[in-house]
Design an enzyme around this catalytic site. Structure first.
Site, PDB file in Angstrom:
ATOM      1  CG  ASP A  76     -19.260 -26.407   5.287  1.00  0.00           C
ATOM      2  OD1 ASP A  76     -18.482 -27.347   5.054  1.00  0.00           O
ATOM      3  OD2 ASP A  76     -18.884 -25.263   5.599  1.00  0.00           O
ATOM      4  CE1 TYR A 109     -21.591 -21.652  -2.336  1.00  0.00           C
ATOM      5  CE2 TYR A 109     -20.021 -20.536  -3.764  1.00  0.00           C
ATOM      6  CZ  TYR A 109     -20.420 -21.665  -3.068  1.00  0.00           C
ATOM      7  OH  TYR A 109     -19.658 -22.797  -3.108  1.00  0.00           O
TER       8      TYR A 109
END
Lengths: 252, 252
Positions: A59, A117
């Site tokens: 994003d 992540y």
């Protein structure tokens, strides 16, 4: 035709970027994206129309140290030289860390992989201006040990529907998390999570839930119940995008 | 007159900033500076003409977690509230970490203090786009242990003429370094140095010299000779500004 087939190759690239100035990975009409910048520079460099396919469509504001993409090309340039040539031209907030030839059946998103992540929280009394773009500033005290304990309940194969944004198009909300740790260095808390895949906003909702547990009197094992309810409302808020960094993917 | 004297106070502020978008601390004709932004916002907030005096006039691109400045004011606003009010208005790359009243004889630059700076080097094969603004990227291998050993020779009272830019206006080049350490976390090497004062570009020349020693076959004790020659040409290059962060000052 023979000659053309001989030159054809599929290239895999590892891409690092500071997501601050981009509208995410995927091409969209209203702003510049990582995918678009790579397509433009690759097409100019290799003198053919190149379209990359990314592993993680991060994003807006999300960073990467090791996102993966691939493209097909007829170039005579050796695959491993493409990264060097590209880095000469790319803006300084995008770096191609590696490029290599891969087999035709490799696909960055559909080939099985372990994805890692990190979500970083600046837990301090005051903002740190030099880390404002890659950490989420949270100034109330956080119990890192409790967060660490809560994170352990996420490990394993679960239905992660509680950690999935309403606008997800995923067919199943079952995912496997191999590891999830919470560590602190100075005033920066790092949540590191590795899994076989993540639902839309899943890591940011995990981070928001760990912050909720770490900053309140909720017990660590509340995480167990949050997973079990498979209800988005049970989990914490979606933590801001800029605290998130795609660390890398390991293909099987 | 009596009333005015009662309200007069000297305020000390601790200021953190990302120096990327500023032409350094000190007001100058050709670009925006930290000093100028603070003067403008303080003058508007306190409705009088405020001029701050800074402890360290950091160069363009240099960051701070704890630079100190002072100003005199007739405001009725309590000193400790000024930081909160100011942070509402300041751009996000400048943060006032603390504000308090100090005695009339306090001067951020002339009052004796211990000053601490950090110089950060990203020692990796590839650039990290998310840390490009607060680390100096150096991709040849560096021997951190040798750098650490070399750093020890800097500790003590020395004539640091070898570590002083030609355009310095200092009356003496003798300074005392209380501590100088080199540590590594992941691929980031941090040089941390504390002293009673630093010559123009001194920390950046120390960093350049440690990199020169750490990346070559020069022995650690070459540092001893570099200090002894009191010749700028003997030391390494001036490392880039953006790797440098002013950490803080402790007044005696």
């Amino acid at each position: 035709m023979q000659a053309k087939q001989e030159r054809y190759m599929r290239v895999k690239m590892i891409v690092a970027y500071d997501g601050t100035n981009y509208c995410g990975w995927q091409i969209q009409p209203n702003g510049i994206t990582i995918e678009q910048v790579l397509n433009e520079h690759l097409s100019r460099l290799l003198k053919e129309d190149i379209k990359v396919t990314g592993a993680s469509r991060t994003d807006a504001g999300v960073h990467s140290l090791g996102n993966v993409c691939m493209f097909d090309t007829n170039t005579r340039m050796p695959a491993e030289k493409i990264s060097y040539a590209l880095n000469q031209k790319l803006p300084e907030d995008i770096v191609v860390v590696d490029s290599c030839e891969v087999s035709d059946d490799f696909h960055p998103r559909f080939s099985k992989s372990r994805k890692t992540y990190e979500y970083r929280i600046l837990n301090a009394r005051f903002r740190n201006p030099t880390r404002r773009l890659d950490t989420y500033f949270y100034h109330y005290p956080l119990d890192t040990e409790k967060m660490s304990e809560a994170a352990k309940y996420l490990i394993g194969e679960h239905d992660f529907a509680s950690f999935c944004s309403a606008n997800s198009q995923a067919q199943t909300t079952v995912r496997t998390i191999y590891d999830c740790t919470v560590s602190k260095a100075g005033d920066i808390i790092t949540i590191r999570v590795t899994g076989n895949g993540f639902l839309y906003n899943m890591v940011r909702i995990i981070a928001g839930t760990l912050v909720k547990i770490g900053g309140s009197d909720m017990p660590a094992d509340a995480m167990k119940d949050i997973i079990a309810t498979t209800d988005r409302a049970a989990a914490g808020p979606t933590a801001p995008a800029h605290g998130l960094t795609m660390i890398g993917l390991k293909y099987e």
